[in-house]
Design an enzyme around this catalytic site. Structure first.
Site, short mmCIF file in Angstrom:
data_model
loop_
_atom_site.label_atom_id
_atom_site.label_comp_id
_atom_site.label_asym_id
_atom_site.label_seq_id
_atom_site.Cartn_x
_atom_site.Cartn_y
_atom_site.Cartn_z
N GLY A 46 -38.64 39.51 63.64
CA GLY A 46 -38.28 40.14 62.21
C GLY A 46 -38.28 39.39 60.64
N GLN A 51 -36.96 36.91 52.55
CA GLN A 51 -37.29 35.62 52.98
C GLN A 51 -38.56 35.10 52.58
OE1 GLN A 51 -36.30 36.66 57.36
NE2 GLN A 51 -36.89 34.67 57.16
N CYS A 89 -34.93 31.31 63.35
CA CYS A 89 -35.33 32.11 62.03
C CYS A 89 -36.44 31.84 61.64
CB CYS A 89 -33.73 32.17 60.85
SG CYS A 89 -34.34 33.23 59.52
N LEU A 90 -37.07 32.27 61.08
CA LEU A 90 -38.56 31.60 60.80
C LEU A 90 -37.45 31.13 59.03
CD1 LEU A 90 -41.14 34.88 60.40
CD2 LEU A 90 -40.67 32.77 62.15
N HIS A 131 -29.26 40.42 62.87
CA HIS A 131 -29.51 39.51 62.10
C HIS A 131 -30.29 40.01 59.95
CE1 HIS A 131 -31.65 35.50 62.38
NE2 HIS A 131 -32.59 35.91 61.05
N GLU A 132 -30.96 40.51 60.94
CA GLU A 132 -31.86 41.57 59.26
C GLU A 132 -31.20 41.67 58.01
OE1 GLU A 132 -34.84 39.06 59.17
OE2 GLU A 132 -34.63 38.80 61.16
N HIS A 135 -29.72 39.10 56.25
CA HIS A 135 -30.32 37.93 55.29
C HIS A 135 -30.06 38.67 53.38
CE1 HIS A 135 -32.37 34.79 57.12
NE2 HIS A 135 -33.15 35.90 57.75
NI NI Z 1 -33.98 35.41 60.14
#
Ligand code: NI
Length: 156
Positions: A46, A51, A89-90, A131-132, A135
Protein backbone atom coordinates in the site's frame (compact mmCIF):
# COMPACT_ATOMS: atom_id res chain seq x y z
CA UNK A 1 5.38 5.83 -15.55
CA UNK A 2 8.09 6.88 -13.20
CA UNK A 3 9.30 6.10 -9.73
CA UNK A 4 8.61 8.78 -7.13
CA UNK A 5 10.81 9.61 -4.17
CA UNK A 6 9.41 8.02 -1.00
CA UNK A 7 9.27 10.36 2.01
CA UNK A 8 10.54 8.95 5.29
CA UNK A 9 9.48 9.33 8.91
CA UNK A 10 10.67 12.70 10.14
CA UNK A 11 9.56 14.47 6.95
CA UNK A 12 6.89 17.05 7.94
CA UNK A 13 4.75 16.24 4.90
CA UNK A 14 3.83 12.85 6.42
CA UNK A 15 2.15 14.71 9.31
CA UNK A 16 -0.13 16.93 7.24
CA UNK A 17 -3.81 16.37 6.46
CA UNK A 18 -4.49 15.69 2.78
CA UNK A 19 -7.01 17.50 0.55
CA UNK A 20 -9.95 15.90 -1.26
CA UNK A 21 -9.66 15.18 -4.97
CA UNK A 22 -12.37 17.14 -6.84
CA UNK A 23 -11.86 15.83 -10.37
CA UNK A 24 -9.68 13.42 -12.29
CA UNK A 25 -6.97 15.06 -14.36
CA UNK A 26 -4.17 13.72 -16.52
CA UNK A 27 -1.75 14.83 -13.82
CA UNK A 28 -3.60 12.77 -11.19
CA UNK A 29 -3.77 9.71 -13.47
CA UNK A 30 -0.01 9.89 -13.89
CA UNK A 31 0.40 10.25 -10.13
CA UNK A 32 -1.68 7.08 -9.56
CA UNK A 33 0.36 5.11 -12.13
CA UNK A 34 3.57 6.33 -10.52
CA UNK A 35 2.31 5.40 -7.05
CA UNK A 36 1.67 1.80 -8.18
CA UNK A 37 5.08 1.59 -9.79
CA UNK A 38 6.79 3.03 -6.70
CA UNK A 39 4.88 0.68 -4.37
CA UNK A 40 5.66 -2.46 -6.40
CA UNK A 41 9.31 -1.47 -6.79
CA UNK A 42 9.61 -1.17 -2.99
CA UNK A 43 7.73 -4.47 -2.43
CA UNK A 44 4.98 -2.65 -0.56
CA UNK A 45 1.29 -3.56 -0.38
CA UNK A 46 0.00 0.00 0.00
CA UNK A 47 1.05 3.59 -0.59
CA UNK A 48 -0.62 6.91 0.17
CA UNK A 49 -0.01 10.09 -1.85
CA UNK A 50 1.66 12.01 1.02
CA UNK A 51 4.33 9.28 1.06
CA UNK A 52 5.45 10.61 -2.31
CA UNK A 53 5.05 14.22 -1.25
CA UNK A 54 1.54 14.91 -2.61
CA UNK A 55 -1.09 16.08 -0.12
CA UNK A 56 -4.11 14.55 -1.88
CA UNK A 57 -6.53 11.91 -0.59
CA UNK A 58 -5.31 9.12 -2.89
CA UNK A 59 -4.27 5.60 -1.88
CA UNK A 60 -3.13 2.56 -3.86
CA UNK A 61 -3.26 -0.94 -2.37
CA UNK A 62 -2.47 -4.43 -3.65
CA UNK A 63 -2.12 -6.92 -0.82
CA UNK A 64 -1.69 -10.04 -2.99
CA UNK A 65 -0.16 -8.46 -6.13
CA UNK A 66 -3.25 -9.57 -8.02
CA UNK A 67 -5.95 -7.12 -6.98
CA UNK A 68 -4.88 -3.49 -7.29
CA UNK A 69 -7.18 -0.95 -5.67
CA UNK A 70 -7.24 2.82 -6.15
CA UNK A 71 -9.00 4.63 -3.31
CA UNK A 72 -9.76 8.30 -3.85
CA UNK A 73 -11.28 10.29 -0.98
CA UNK A 74 -11.77 7.07 1.05
CA UNK A 75 -14.09 7.10 4.07
CA UNK A 76 -14.46 4.15 6.41
CA UNK A 77 -18.21 3.87 6.93
CA UNK A 78 -18.29 0.83 9.17
CA UNK A 79 -15.83 -1.30 11.05
CA UNK A 80 -16.23 -4.58 12.91
CA UNK A 81 -14.17 -6.94 15.03
CA UNK A 82 -10.50 -6.66 15.85
CA UNK A 83 -7.24 -8.13 14.56
CA UNK A 84 -3.77 -7.52 15.91
CA UNK A 85 -0.91 -8.10 13.54
CA UNK A 86 2.52 -6.99 12.45
CA UNK A 87 2.60 -3.89 10.30
CA UNK A 88 5.29 -2.05 8.41
CA UNK A 89 5.41 1.03 6.22
CA UNK A 90 7.51 2.12 3.24
CA UNK A 91 8.14 5.40 5.09
CA UNK A 92 9.68 3.50 8.03
CA UNK A 93 11.85 0.94 6.22
CA UNK A 94 13.17 -2.08 8.09
CA UNK A 95 10.78 -1.65 11.03
CA UNK A 96 7.66 -3.48 12.19
CA UNK A 97 5.31 -3.42 15.18
CA UNK A 98 2.03 -4.96 16.30
CA UNK A 99 -0.98 -2.82 15.53
CA UNK A 100 -4.62 -3.50 16.41
CA UNK A 101 -7.06 -2.84 13.57
CA UNK A 102 -10.69 -3.70 12.83
CA UNK A 103 -11.09 -7.12 11.24
CA UNK A 104 -13.66 -5.90 8.70
CA UNK A 105 -14.29 -2.49 7.19
CA UNK A 106 -16.71 -0.99 4.71
CA UNK A 107 -14.96 1.77 2.79
CA UNK A 108 -16.62 4.28 0.47
CA UNK A 109 -14.35 5.91 -2.07
CA UNK A 110 -14.01 6.86 -5.72
CA UNK A 111 -12.10 4.88 -8.32
CA UNK A 112 -9.76 6.32 -10.98
CA UNK A 113 -12.81 7.18 -13.12
CA UNK A 114 -14.29 9.09 -10.15
CA UNK A 115 -17.12 6.57 -9.83
CA UNK A 116 -18.24 6.00 -6.27
CA UNK A 117 -17.51 2.48 -5.07
CA UNK A 118 -17.92 0.55 -1.83
CA UNK A 119 -15.17 -1.85 -0.80
CA UNK A 120 -16.03 -4.56 1.74
CA UNK A 121 -12.72 -5.75 3.14
CA UNK A 122 -11.47 -8.12 5.80
CA UNK A 123 -8.12 -9.42 7.03
CA UNK A 124 -5.04 -7.93 5.42
CA UNK A 125 -7.00 -5.73 3.01
CA UNK A 126 -8.95 -4.20 5.92
CA UNK A 127 -5.64 -3.60 7.74
CA UNK A 128 -4.10 -1.98 4.67
CA UNK A 129 -7.10 0.31 4.13
CA UNK A 130 -6.96 1.50 7.77
CA UNK A 131 -3.17 2.05 7.58
CA UNK A 132 -3.40 4.05 4.34
CA UNK A 133 -6.44 6.11 5.37
CA UNK A 134 -4.49 7.07 8.51
CA UNK A 135 -1.69 8.41 6.26
CA UNK A 136 -4.19 10.88 4.73
CA UNK A 137 -4.73 12.30 8.23
CA UNK A 138 -1.01 12.53 9.01
CA UNK A 139 -1.11 9.44 11.24
CA UNK A 140 1.65 6.81 11.09
CA UNK A 141 1.26 3.23 12.34
CA UNK A 142 3.87 3.86 15.03
CA UNK A 143 1.33 6.25 16.61
CA UNK A 144 -1.19 3.43 17.09
CA UNK A 145 1.17 0.45 17.61
CA UNK A 146 0.91 -1.39 20.92
CA UNK A 147 4.68 -1.85 21.21
CA UNK A 148 7.85 0.05 20.23
CA UNK A 149 9.03 -0.41 16.66
CA UNK A 150 11.30 -3.41 16.14
CA UNK A 151 13.89 -4.10 13.45
CA UNK A 152 12.69 -6.63 10.89
CA UNK A 153 14.36 -9.91 11.77
CA UNK A 154 14.59 -13.14 9.92
CA UNK A 155 13.97 -16.20 12.07
CA UNK A 156 16.54 -18.97 11.85
NI1 NI B 1 2.48 3.37 5.48
Amino acid sequence: MALRQIRYDGDDILRKKCKEVKEMTERTRILIDDMFETMYEANGVGLAAPQVGILKRIVVIDVDYEHPYVLINPVILEQEGEQTGEEGCLSLPGKVALVPRPDRVTCQCFNEDMEQVIIEADGLLARAICHEVDHLEGILYKDVAIEPLRDVEYEE
